[in-house]
Design an enzyme around this catalytic site. Structure first.
Site, PDB file in Angstrom:
ATOM      1  N   ASP A  74       0.840  -1.207   0.000  1.00 43.37           N
ATOM      2  CA  ASP A  74       0.000   0.000   0.000  1.00 43.37           C
ATOM      3  C   ASP A  74       0.872   1.253   0.000  1.00 43.37           C
ATOM      4  OD1 ASP A  74      -2.435   1.295  -0.138  1.00 43.37           O
ATOM      5  OD2 ASP A  74      -2.732   1.349   2.029  1.00 43.37           O
TER       6      ASP A  74
ATOM      7  N   LYS B  14       2.110   4.721  -1.170  1.00 42.48           N
ATOM      8  CA  LYS B  14       1.482   5.880  -1.786  1.00 42.48           C
ATOM      9  C   LYS B  14       1.961   7.113  -1.026  1.00 42.48           C
ATOM     10  CE  LYS B  14      -2.656   4.901   0.968  1.00 42.48           C
ATOM     11  NZ  LYS B  14      -4.092   4.578   0.918  1.00 42.48           N
TER      12      LYS B  14
ATOM     13  N   ASN C 112       1.273   7.517   2.711  1.00 42.56           N
ATOM     14  CA  ASN C 112       1.961   6.633   3.657  1.00 42.56           C
ATOM     15  C   ASN C 112       3.459   6.892   3.711  1.00 42.56           C
ATOM     16  OD1 ASN C 112      -0.389   5.385   4.447  1.00 42.56           O
ATOM     17  ND2 ASN C 112      -0.207   3.698   2.986  1.00 42.56           N
TER      18      ASN C 112
ATOM     19  N   ASP D 263       2.322   2.723   7.918  1.00 45.20           N
ATOM     20  CA  ASP D 263       1.073   1.994   7.673  1.00 45.20           C
ATOM     21  C   ASP D 263       1.315   0.624   7.035  1.00 45.20           C
ATOM     22  OD1 ASP D 263      -1.485   1.128   7.352  1.00 45.20           O
ATOM     23  OD2 ASP D 263      -2.232   2.966   6.446  1.00 45.20           O
TER      24      ASP D 263
ATOM     25  N   THR E  91      -4.654   0.341  -2.564  1.00 44.12           N
ATOM     26  CA  THR E  91      -5.402   1.513  -3.002  1.00 44.12           C
ATOM     27  C   THR E  91      -5.467   1.477  -4.531  1.00 44.12           C
ATOM     28  OG1 THR E  91      -4.627   2.762  -1.084  1.00 44.12           O
ATOM     29  CG2 THR E  91      -5.493   4.035  -2.934  1.00 44.12           C
TER      30      THR E  91
END
Length: 310
Positions: free
Chosen positions: A200, A202, A205, A221, A242
């Site tokens: 995840d 991005k 994060n 995260d 995501t």
């Protein structure tokens, strides 16, 4: 720009102010994201403060947050060592408070997991954070466990996230983007060497340790992260992440490797240089088709800035 999301659901906000983010199983049907101990899918959105009404909503939420911090009963071991300052985040099974060490006055963040479901969901994340020690990954300081709660004391990043930085300054120069990507890739390399796939990655994060221009950037995260169980355990099959950042092999529902993290870094690179997503569509099915085709374009402005060395 398309790069808009965080982890707070805001009521009474118009659809033009938010973008909902869901996991793939919400689109493809009954596929569960729990085969590897993952938590329930969270609906994520961000309040964009563009007018007086939204600003009023933000102030109301901030006041509610301040009052909420006094509604939680903290373990005496926590209050003996830390002064609780403010609630700074809230998720499905957890909340995050800013605290200050009473002795050293050093600020920290404490993630509090408050339910049985939350404990199960965060066990994998906690196991990962106990293992990692890298300047480009958020650090776990200590853990307190009680009958009904887990308290994870962590570094407090005060410089905001990379998403905020992009929103503030716009697209990065190639030189500045390289500085960011070197730190991100160092963190990803460290994780992959430990057999950990983040899944995840991005801008949201990626946190700056402090507001200064020389701040390090830290990956955070690990709620969707996967840890390899053996040297031969290279393939994963859980569909999660995501949507705008997921790799084509995940969209195609094929088994995949830790290379999905590098795809996400590629998406982050594009966002850094242009300030928008390489693949974006309000309709998720059309979005996934764009990802599978792999067609994207850099604007003439980005090419010009690159050729000028900016």
């Amino acid at each position: 720009m398309g790069c808009v999301e965080s982890k707070k659901v805001v009521e009474n906000v118009s659809s033009s102010d938010i973008k909902t983010v869901c996991h793939l199983e919400d689109v493809f049907g009954d596929e569960k994201c729990r085969s590897e101990g993952l938590s329930e899918t969270e609906v994520k959105c961000e309040l964009r403060v563009d007018d007086g009404n939204n600003l009023a909503e933000k102030i109301k939420l901030e006041r509610l947050n301040k009052s909420n911090k006094f509604k939680t009963k903290y373990d005496p071991r926590i209050t003996a060592k830390y002064d609780i300052k403010a609630l700074i985040g809230k998720g499905t099974f957890s909340k995050v408070v800013r605290v200050e060490n009473r002795l050293t006055k050093q600020p920290y963040a404490i993630k509090i997991i408050e339910s049985k479901e939350g404990r199960e969901a965060f066990e994998a994340e906690l196991a990962i954070l106990r293992r990692v020690k890298c300047p480009y990954i958020i650090q776990l300081v200590e853990v307190f466990e009680s009958v009904d709660k887990i308290y994870m004391v962590m570094e407090l990043a005060t410089g905001g996230d990379l998403f905020d930085k992009i929103m503030t300054k716009g697209p990065f120069s190639e030189r500045d983007a390289v500085k960011v990507l070197k730190m991100v890739l160092e963190g990803v390399k460290y994780l992959h060497n430990l057999g950990i796939t983040h899944r995840d990655l991005k801008p949201d994060n990626l946190l700056y340790y402090h507001p200064g221009t020389d701040s390090r950037l830290m990956i955070t995260d690990f709620g969707l992260a996967h840890t390899r169980r053996s040297a031969d355990d290279l393939l994963m099959n859980t569909i999660c992440g995501t949507p705008e950042y997921i790799a084509p092999e995940m969209v195609a529902r094929r088994r995949y490797t830790n290379a999905v993290d590098l795809w996400a870094v590629g998406v982050i690179t594009y966002i850094l240089l242009r300030g928008d997503f390489p693949f974006f569509d309000a309709d998720r099915i059309r979005l996934y088709k764009k990802i599978l085709k792999g067609n994207y374009n850099l604007s003439d402005e980005v090419r010009r800035r690159r050729s000028d060395g900016r």
